[in-house]
Write a protein that holds these residues in place. Sequence first.
Motif, PDB file in Angstrom:
ATOM      1  N   VAL A   1       9.820 -25.709 -10.100  1.00 19.76           N
ATOM      2  CA  VAL A   1       9.252 -24.985 -11.240  1.00 19.76           C
ATOM      3  C   VAL A   1       9.667 -23.530 -11.090  1.00 19.76           C
ATOM      4  N   TYR A   2      10.475 -23.057 -12.027  1.00 18.38           N
ATOM      5  CA  TYR A   2      11.034 -21.710 -11.922  1.00 18.38           C
ATOM      6  C   TYR A   2      10.453 -20.816 -13.013  1.00 18.38           C
ATOM      7  N   HIS A   3       9.860 -19.693 -12.578  1.00 15.81           N
ATOM      8  CA  HIS A   3       9.225 -18.735 -13.491  1.00 15.81           C
ATOM      9  C   HIS A   3      10.178 -17.572 -13.763  1.00 15.81           C
ATOM     10  N   LEU A   4      10.674 -17.488 -14.984  1.00 18.90           N
ATOM     11  CA  LEU A   4      11.596 -16.412 -15.323  1.00 18.90           C
ATOM     12  C   LEU A   4      10.892 -15.087 -15.587  1.00 18.90           C
ATOM     13  N   HIS A   5       9.622 -15.121 -16.024  1.00 21.89           N
ATOM     14  CA  HIS A   5       8.897 -13.894 -16.371  1.00 21.89           C
ATOM     15  C   HIS A   5       7.718 -13.631 -15.456  1.00 21.89           C
ATOM     16  N   GLY A   6       7.743 -14.204 -14.255  1.00 22.94           N
ATOM     17  CA  GLY A   6       6.691 -13.905 -13.290  1.00 22.94           C
ATOM     18  C   GLY A   6       5.646 -14.997 -13.203  1.00 22.94           C
ATOM     19  N   ASN A   7       4.821 -14.884 -12.164  1.00 21.32           N
ATOM     20  CA  ASN A   7       3.760 -15.854 -11.901  1.00 21.32           C
ATOM     21  C   ASN A   7       2.486 -15.108 -11.546  1.00 21.32           C
ATOM     22  N   TRP A   8       1.346 -15.641 -12.007  1.00 23.00           N
ATOM     23  CA  TRP A   8       0.097 -14.907 -11.798  1.00 23.00           C
ATOM     24  C   TRP A   8      -0.325 -14.830 -10.326  1.00 23.00           C
ATOM     25  N   ALA A   9       0.322 -15.575  -9.444  1.00 22.90           N
ATOM     26  CA  ALA A   9       0.068 -15.423  -8.017  1.00 22.90           C
ATOM     27  C   ALA A   9       0.705 -14.141  -7.474  1.00 22.90           C
ATOM     28  N   GLU A  10       1.671 -13.582  -8.209  1.00 22.30           N
ATOM     29  CA  GLU A  10       2.345 -12.342  -7.840  1.00 22.30           C
ATOM     30  C   GLU A  10       2.300 -11.396  -9.044  1.00 22.30           C
ATOM     31  N   PRO A  11       1.185 -10.682  -9.262  1.00 23.78           N
ATOM     32  CA  PRO A  11       1.031  -9.864 -10.471  1.00 23.78           C
ATOM     33  C   PRO A  11       2.184  -8.892 -10.722  1.00 23.78           C
ATOM     34  N   SER A  12       2.755  -8.327  -9.672  1.00 22.13           N
ATOM     35  CA  SER A  12       3.850  -7.374  -9.866  1.00 22.13           C
ATOM     36  C   SER A  12       5.090  -8.024 -10.454  1.00 22.13           C
ATOM     37  N   SER A  13       5.181  -9.360 -10.420  1.00 19.25           N
ATOM     38  CA  SER A  13       6.358 -10.064 -10.928  1.00 19.25           C
ATOM     39  C   SER A  13       6.326 -10.256 -12.441  1.00 19.25           C
ATOM     40  N   LEU A  14       5.192  -9.955 -13.087  1.00 16.15           N
ATOM     41  CA  LEU A  14       5.053 -10.237 -14.507  1.00 16.15           C
ATOM     42  C   LEU A  14       5.961  -9.357 -15.369  1.00 16.15           C
ATOM     43  N   VAL A  15       6.629  -9.980 -16.331  1.00 20.53           N
ATOM     44  CA  VAL A  15       7.314  -9.252 -17.401  1.00 20.53           C
ATOM     45  C   VAL A  15       6.285  -9.124 -18.515  1.00 20.53           C
ATOM     46  N   LEU A  16       5.739  -7.925 -18.703  1.00 17.27           N
ATOM     47  CA  LEU A  16       4.570  -7.764 -19.570  1.00 17.27           C
ATOM     48  C   LEU A  16       4.714  -6.623 -20.565  1.00 17.27           C
ATOM     49  N   THR A  17       5.111  -5.449 -20.085  1.00 16.96           N
ATOM     50  CA  THR A  17       5.197  -4.278 -20.951  1.00 16.96           C
ATOM     51  C   THR A  17       6.586  -4.155 -21.578  1.00 16.96           C
ATOM     52  N   GLU A  18       6.723  -3.242 -22.529  1.00 12.86           N
ATOM     53  CA  GLU A  18       8.037  -2.995 -23.118  1.00 12.86           C
ATOM     54  C   GLU A  18       9.044  -2.579 -22.055  1.00 12.86           C
ATOM     55  N   ASP A  19       8.624  -1.703 -21.142  1.00 13.04           N
ATOM     56  CA  ASP A  19       9.524  -1.288 -20.074  1.00 13.04           C
ATOM     57  C   ASP A  19       9.976  -2.480 -19.233  1.00 13.04           C
ATOM     58  N   ASP A  20       9.048  -3.423 -18.981  1.00 14.44           N
ATOM     59  CA  ASP A  20       9.397  -4.617 -18.209  1.00 14.44           C
ATOM     60  C   ASP A  20      10.479  -5.425 -18.921  1.00 14.44           C
ATOM     61  N   TYR A  21      10.295  -5.653 -20.222  1.00 14.40           N
ATOM     62  CA  TYR A  21      11.256  -6.457 -20.976  1.00 14.40           C
ATOM     63  C   TYR A  21      12.627  -5.796 -21.012  1.00 14.40           C
ATOM     64  N   LEU A  22      12.644  -4.483 -21.190  1.00 12.54           N
ATOM     65  CA  LEU A  22      13.925  -3.774 -21.227  1.00 12.54           C
ATOM     66  C   LEU A  22      14.636  -3.853 -19.882  1.00 12.54           C
TER      67      LEU A  22
END
Length: 293
Positions: free
Chosen positions: A154-175
């Motif tokens: 199972v591969y998470h491209l936009h992060g996993n909630w077990a690693e909060p810093s991995s989340l692609v969430l904000t506009e800056d993250d997406y860019l």
Amino acid sequence: MDDADWRRLIDQLRSGDCTPFLGAGACYGTLPTGSELSRNWANIYKYPFPDDHDLARVMQYAAVQERDPVYLKRQICDHLRSRGLPDFNHADEPHALLAKFKLRVFLTTNYDNFLVEALRGEGKTANTAVCSWADRTPQETPELPEPSVDEPLVYHLHGNWAEPSSLVLTEDDYLEYLANVAAAQSSGNRTLIPIPVLHAMTTSSLLFMGYSLQDWTFRVLFHGLLRTIPDVNRRRHVSVQLVPPVNTPIAEAEERAKQYLAHYLGERLRILIFWGTAAQFCEELRLRLGPGS
């Protein structure tokens, strides 16, 4: 999708020649939609702009207010995890139905662990990995265990909630995510996508569930992948899509929108469309699989 399309998809699912690609719509009924989450946080942070439905923009504003984006991501993870698990015993629950097939790789841009739990319910032990999109240090392609039916990936491209810093969430993250993925694809020395994941993305038929293919970030990612595949090896894919919203009261506007997307996605990206929710798709799939599915 006609009967022939369904027969091909079912054969691919049963033989393992299919890679599911899950988005937020696959979690509908358990987790809030992106717009619901966005409006909730817009209210919490007194978001002053009219586009309070735009999650990336609202989260960008909240991150600036907090001056600590990782703290904000931890809040989001805690909120989502508090919603509990889907009912995997429901016949049309997407994660549980997909877990029954002999598939080796599952891709998702969701933060949750629902796929892992559904696979565990089928007696399988899933290995998980998260895209290191924010890592600017050059490194070799991450090595992962070879996926199998009993031990799928199972591969998470936009992060996993077990690693909060991995989340692609904000506009800056997406860019930054898009910039780093593009840079990795053009580099001969580094890639963000591990070999088993890249192989699954580029050699098997993809089943998109829970996405809007009008979303520009997803389309950039998908177009980038298509450029790596020779035309002779292009596969037919399937996307589960809600009827797109229209901005006119003309009766045939909705049908025109559907025809446009079907033509664009079919001709340009070789994507067939099932119009409906993830649950409706799973209900139809289960009926076509027959008794005992």
